[in-house]
Scaffold this motif. Sequence first.
Motif, PDB file in Angstrom:
ATOM      1  N   LEU A  62       0.980  -1.120  -0.202  1.00  0.00           N
ATOM      2  CA  LEU A  62       0.003   0.045  -0.146  1.00  0.00           C
ATOM      3  C   LEU A  62       0.917   1.170   0.080  1.00  0.00           C
ATOM      4  N   ALA A  63       0.339   2.260  -0.710  1.00  0.00           N
ATOM      5  CA  ALA A  63       1.239   3.500  -0.814  1.00  0.00           C
ATOM      6  C   ALA A  63       0.500   4.680  -0.693  1.00  0.00           C
ATOM      7  N   ALA A  64       0.896   5.733  -0.118  1.00  0.00           N
ATOM      8  CA  ALA A  64       0.380   7.137   0.140  1.00  0.00           C
ATOM      9  C   ALA A  64       1.593   7.908   0.237  1.00  0.00           C
ATOM     10  N   HIS A  65       1.377   9.369  -0.272  1.00  0.00           N
ATOM     11  CA  HIS A  65       2.404  10.300  -0.082  1.00  0.00           C
ATOM     12  C   HIS A  65       2.464  11.184   0.977  1.00  0.00           C
ATOM     13  N   GLN A  66       3.561  11.535   1.519  1.00  0.00           N
ATOM     14  CA  GLN A  66       3.702  12.470   2.719  1.00  0.00           C
ATOM     15  C   GLN A  66       3.766  13.696   2.329  1.00  0.00           C
ATOM     16  N   ASP A  67       3.923  13.993   1.274  1.00  0.00           N
ATOM     17  CA  ASP A  67       4.143  15.606   0.982  1.00  0.00           C
ATOM     18  C   ASP A  67       2.868  16.430   0.456  1.00  0.00           C
ATOM     19  N   GLU A  68       2.956  17.589   0.550  1.00  0.00           N
ATOM     20  CA  GLU A  68       2.111  18.460   0.385  1.00  0.00           C
ATOM     21  C   GLU A  68       2.671  19.490  -0.796  1.00  0.00           C
ATOM     22  N   VAL A  69       1.727  20.295  -1.561  1.00  0.00           N
ATOM     23  CA  VAL A  69       1.957  21.317  -2.346  1.00  0.00           C
ATOM     24  C   VAL A  69       2.364  22.495  -1.137  1.00  0.00           C
ATOM     25  N   GLY A  70       3.249  23.373  -1.566  1.00  0.00           N
ATOM     26  CA  GLY A  70       3.691  24.462  -0.812  1.00  0.00           C
ATOM     27  C   GLY A  70       4.438  25.571  -1.668  1.00  0.00           C
ATOM     28  N   PHE A  71       5.412  26.200  -1.048  1.00  0.00           N
ATOM     29  CA  PHE A  71       6.055  27.281  -1.749  1.00  0.00           C
ATOM     30  C   PHE A  71       7.374  27.467  -1.143  1.00  0.00           C
TER      31      PHE A  71
END
Length: 341
Positions: A62-71
């Motif tokens: 199973l896979a899901a990503h930790q990161d989020e969009v940002g600046f």
Amino acid sequence: MAELFENIKKLCLADGTSGDEGDVTKLILSMLPQECDAKIDPLGNIIVNKKGAKTPKNKVMLAAHQDEVGFIVTYITDDGNLKFTTVGGINPEVVIGRQLHFKNGTVGVVGGKAVHQQSPKERDEPVKLDTLTIDIGASSKAEAEKYVSPGDCAYFRSDYTELGNGYLREKALDDRIGCAIMVDILNKNLPYDVTCVFTVQEEIGTRGAKVAAYTVKPDYAIVLETTTACDFSGNDGEKRVCELGKGCVVSYMDRSTIYDRELYRLGFEKAKEISVPCQTKTLVAGGNDSGAIHSSVGGIRTVALSVPCRYLHSPSCMIKKSDMQSTAELAYAMYLALAEK
């Protein structure tokens, strides 16, 4: 399910753009039970193995990503304003006037030319990112440099808010939702061994997923995500893509993956079997870690299960709690089915 939503709240309030996921990584590790074997690879993925009651016929990841969009700050002007670019895909229209914050507590506001100073042509054109700056209240470059440096990341300033009728809004629901579902699964007494991967750098090209797929080498992969719902006024028919309140989204195709047909159908069969609502996307758009995973290690059979989400990649992503619950239940059912397929 109360703990699942409490974990969502904690995960969304953490900050972690692509390449700067460290705080989210620490939080996820603190949520895992002691019996998990968790390792962090050189890119930053968390690869978690948990023994179940028996070894399955097939290795399921199973896979899901930790990161989020940002600046990320690129330059500081002489008058103390911060030039920046986005990390991941953010529409400049949702940025102007927003409050951002840095991990050291510094707060700023995104500003641009006032509308009454714009020419008629400028008013008719879309906002351009390179015309905007972050104002942290500094009066000079030297003063701004006391608080921020080029390369520092900034994040939407937002609070977890539960709305009426089972809706909630927050930044980073993409993809802390998937992370929370995997944490929930790992805290169960499992009938089969499982591998869960909390990937990094999804928002800038699914880089962590590609690395993790080669490490794990699974027979099957289940990608847990959010996907864009356009079910609001002005959109009709297939342009609504998917709808809040209609359950987990099982995709047949997006811009990076044509999904395994058998697993696509299996998703709907299992949803019916466990009596949870399920839908598909009615528009070929977007992409996720499946794009990197399914084409790795000689090919990995992959399915994507997503929570429909309005206003994705904004400070006010919105989901319905019942959709997250149906996605969590279907993810668990699919893991069981694929383990012995």
